[in-house]
Write a protein that holds these residues in place. Structure first.
Motif, PDB file in Angstrom:
ATOM      1  N   ASP A  16       0.820  -1.205  -0.111  1.00  0.00           N
ATOM      2  CA  ASP A  16      -0.113   0.065  -0.008  1.00  0.00           C
ATOM      3  C   ASP A  16       0.818   1.318   0.062  1.00  0.00           C
ATOM      4  O   ASP A  16       0.343   2.300  -0.228  1.00  0.00           O
ATOM      5  N   THR A 192      -3.457   5.287 -10.670  1.00  0.00           N
ATOM      6  CA  THR A 192      -4.340   5.711  -9.441  1.00  0.00           C
ATOM      7  C   THR A 192      -4.451   4.533  -8.461  1.00  0.00           C
ATOM      8  O   THR A 192      -4.348   4.776  -7.228  1.00  0.00           O
ATOM      9  N   ARG A 194      -2.298   2.409  -8.005  1.00  0.00           N
ATOM     10  CA  ARG A 194      -0.856   2.214  -7.234  1.00  0.00           C
ATOM     11  C   ARG A 194      -0.740   3.009  -6.141  1.00  0.00           C
ATOM     12  O   ARG A 194      -0.651   2.657  -5.012  1.00  0.00           O
ATOM     13  N   GLU A 195      -1.306   4.232  -6.183  1.00  0.00           N
ATOM     14  CA  GLU A 195      -1.322   5.376  -5.258  1.00  0.00           C
ATOM     15  C   GLU A 195      -2.385   5.167  -3.973  1.00  0.00           C
ATOM     16  O   GLU A 195      -2.375   5.370  -2.976  1.00  0.00           O
ATOM     17  N   ASP A 196      -3.396   4.592  -4.473  1.00  0.00           N
ATOM     18  CA  ASP A 196      -4.720   4.603  -3.729  1.00  0.00           C
ATOM     19  C   ASP A 196      -5.555   3.038  -3.921  1.00  0.00           C
ATOM     20  O   ASP A 196      -6.538   3.334  -4.912  1.00  0.00           O
ATOM     21  N   ALA A 198      -7.632   2.055  -2.644  1.00  0.00           N
ATOM     22  CA  ALA A 198      -9.124   2.164  -2.203  1.00  0.00           C
ATOM     23  C   ALA A 198      -9.985   2.910  -3.163  1.00  0.00           C
ATOM     24  O   ALA A 198     -11.317   3.063  -2.993  1.00  0.00           O
ATOM     25  N   ASP A 199      -9.369   3.241  -4.164  1.00  0.00           N
ATOM     26  CA  ASP A 199     -10.173   4.120  -5.239  1.00  0.00           C
ATOM     27  C   ASP A 199     -11.136   3.092  -5.880  1.00  0.00           C
ATOM     28  O   ASP A 199     -10.844   2.105  -6.254  1.00  0.00           O
ATOM     29  N   ARG A 237      -6.524  -5.030  -6.139  1.00  0.00           N
ATOM     30  CA  ARG A 237      -6.543  -4.544  -4.807  1.00  0.00           C
ATOM     31  C   ARG A 237      -6.260  -5.663  -4.056  1.00  0.00           C
ATOM     32  O   ARG A 237      -5.876  -5.437  -2.904  1.00  0.00           O
ATOM     33  N   HIS A 240      -2.693  -5.649  -3.173  1.00  0.00           N
ATOM     34  CA  HIS A 240      -2.457  -4.858  -2.002  1.00  0.00           C
ATOM     35  C   HIS A 240      -2.718  -5.476  -0.749  1.00  0.00           C
ATOM     36  O   HIS A 240      -1.590  -5.368   0.226  1.00  0.00           O
ATOM     37  N   ARG A 257      -8.859  -0.303   3.611  1.00  0.00           N
ATOM     38  CA  ARG A 257      -7.706   0.376   3.062  1.00  0.00           C
ATOM     39  C   ARG A 257      -7.692   0.046   1.573  1.00  0.00           C
ATOM     40  O   ARG A 257      -6.917   0.496   0.786  1.00  0.00           O
ATOM     41  N   GLY A 259     -10.620  -0.677  -0.268  1.00  0.00           N
ATOM     42  CA  GLY A 259     -11.786   0.010  -1.095  1.00  0.00           C
ATOM     43  C   GLY A 259     -13.045  -0.770  -0.806  1.00  0.00           C
ATOM     44  O   GLY A 259     -14.089  -0.772  -1.453  1.00  0.00           O
TER      45      GLY A 259
END
Length: 284
Positions: A16, A192, A194-196, A198-199, A237, A240, A257, A259
């Motif tokens: 994460d 996106t 990679r960075e978050d 939960a998106d 996801r 992660h 975390r 999503g």
């Protein structure tokens, strides 16, 4: 993502806090290790099997390199990843990775991981596979590899242990890996997540943002990864989540975390991707 060996495609494991491979070495708090690149058998090593281990103190990026020996990567604690081209394998305490001699690869090992690397002489050991392949790290195999790392063994004892290790090595029935798309069209989606992780941006919203049809995005994902948009994003996801679960994070916390609104919906997605529940994975 666990895929049967017959499938041509496969799941990229991203912590994460992981950034892209190009950014990782320059990120504050991340160690970058540079190793030489050798062709298979370029160095004649004086061993049949040689193991080493290290508890990784800081998030560590291993720049692309290759060994003159075959290599087996596995962890006694935590999850890491290895990259070969556009494919990234997850490495856990139960699933290791065989990398044939001479194959260029890079890696990512989060802090706290108990990392193991085992080298095999190309003169003494036939390759398990001509390409990187996942290996099941059974309790017996783990004990034998640990014995080889403990120090000096009598020659006869070492030879017997090495023979047992070679006899137990076999490709796993499934692999934890994911093909990552590399096209400019899909890059915003990849970055996106990679960075978050939960998106939860939908396919329709991405199509509007990128100025293309949803069908175009779906077709691009299929062509590059073998998966559609929904299955690929769910698998990303989950990858992660694999790293978080392997370091002991709680299932409810991990679900949020990456999503998911509930642990039950996360468990359903995790089971669909890996074939097991988050609890079983963490216990294993």
């Amino acid at each position: 993502m666990v895929r049967e060996r017959a499938g041509p495609r496969a799941v990229r494991n991203l912590d994460d806090v992981r950034v892209s491979e190009l950014e990782g070495p320059r990120r504050e708090g991340v160690d970058s290790r540079r190793l030489p690149s050798y062709a298979a058998g370029e160095i004649d090593v004086p061993f049949v099997v040689l193991g080493s281990d290290e508890v990784i103190g800081r998030d560590t990026y291993w720049e692309e390199h290759s060994h003159p020996t075959h290599e087996l990567l596995w962890n006694l604690r935590g999850a890491s990843s290895a990259t070969v081209g556009p494919r990234v394998w997850s490495i856990t305490p139960s699933i290791g990775l065989w990398i044939p001699a001479g194959v260029p690869h890079s890696g990512w090992t989060p802090a706290g991981t108990w990392h193991h690397a085992v080298q095999f002489s190309v003169r003494e050991v036939a390759p398990l596979s001509e390409r990187p392949v996942s290996v099941e790290i059974t309790p017996l195999l783990r004990l034998l590899l640990g014995r080889l790392e403990e120090g000096e063994l009598p020659a006869a004892s070492r030879a017997r242990t090495e023979a047992m290790v070679l006899d137990l090595l076999a490709p796993a029935q499934g692999e934890l890996l994911l093909d990552y798309p590399e096209s400019s069209l899909l890059r915003p989606i990849v970055e996106t997540l990679r960075e978050d992780p939960a998106d939860t941006t939908t396919l329709a919203v991405w199509a509007s943002r990128l100025g293309v049809s949803a069908r175009t995005i779906t077709r691009a994902f299929h062509e590059e990864t073998g998966l559609g948009f929904s299955r690929w994003t769910a698998a990303a996801r989950v990858q992660h989540a694999i790293t978080m679960l392997a370091r002991g994070d709680g299932i409810d916390e991990v679900a949020e975390r990456v999503g998911y609104r509930s642990a039950s919906s996360f468990s359903t997605a995790f089971r669909r991707v890996t074939g097991m529940s988050p609890g079983r994975f963490r216990a294993g």
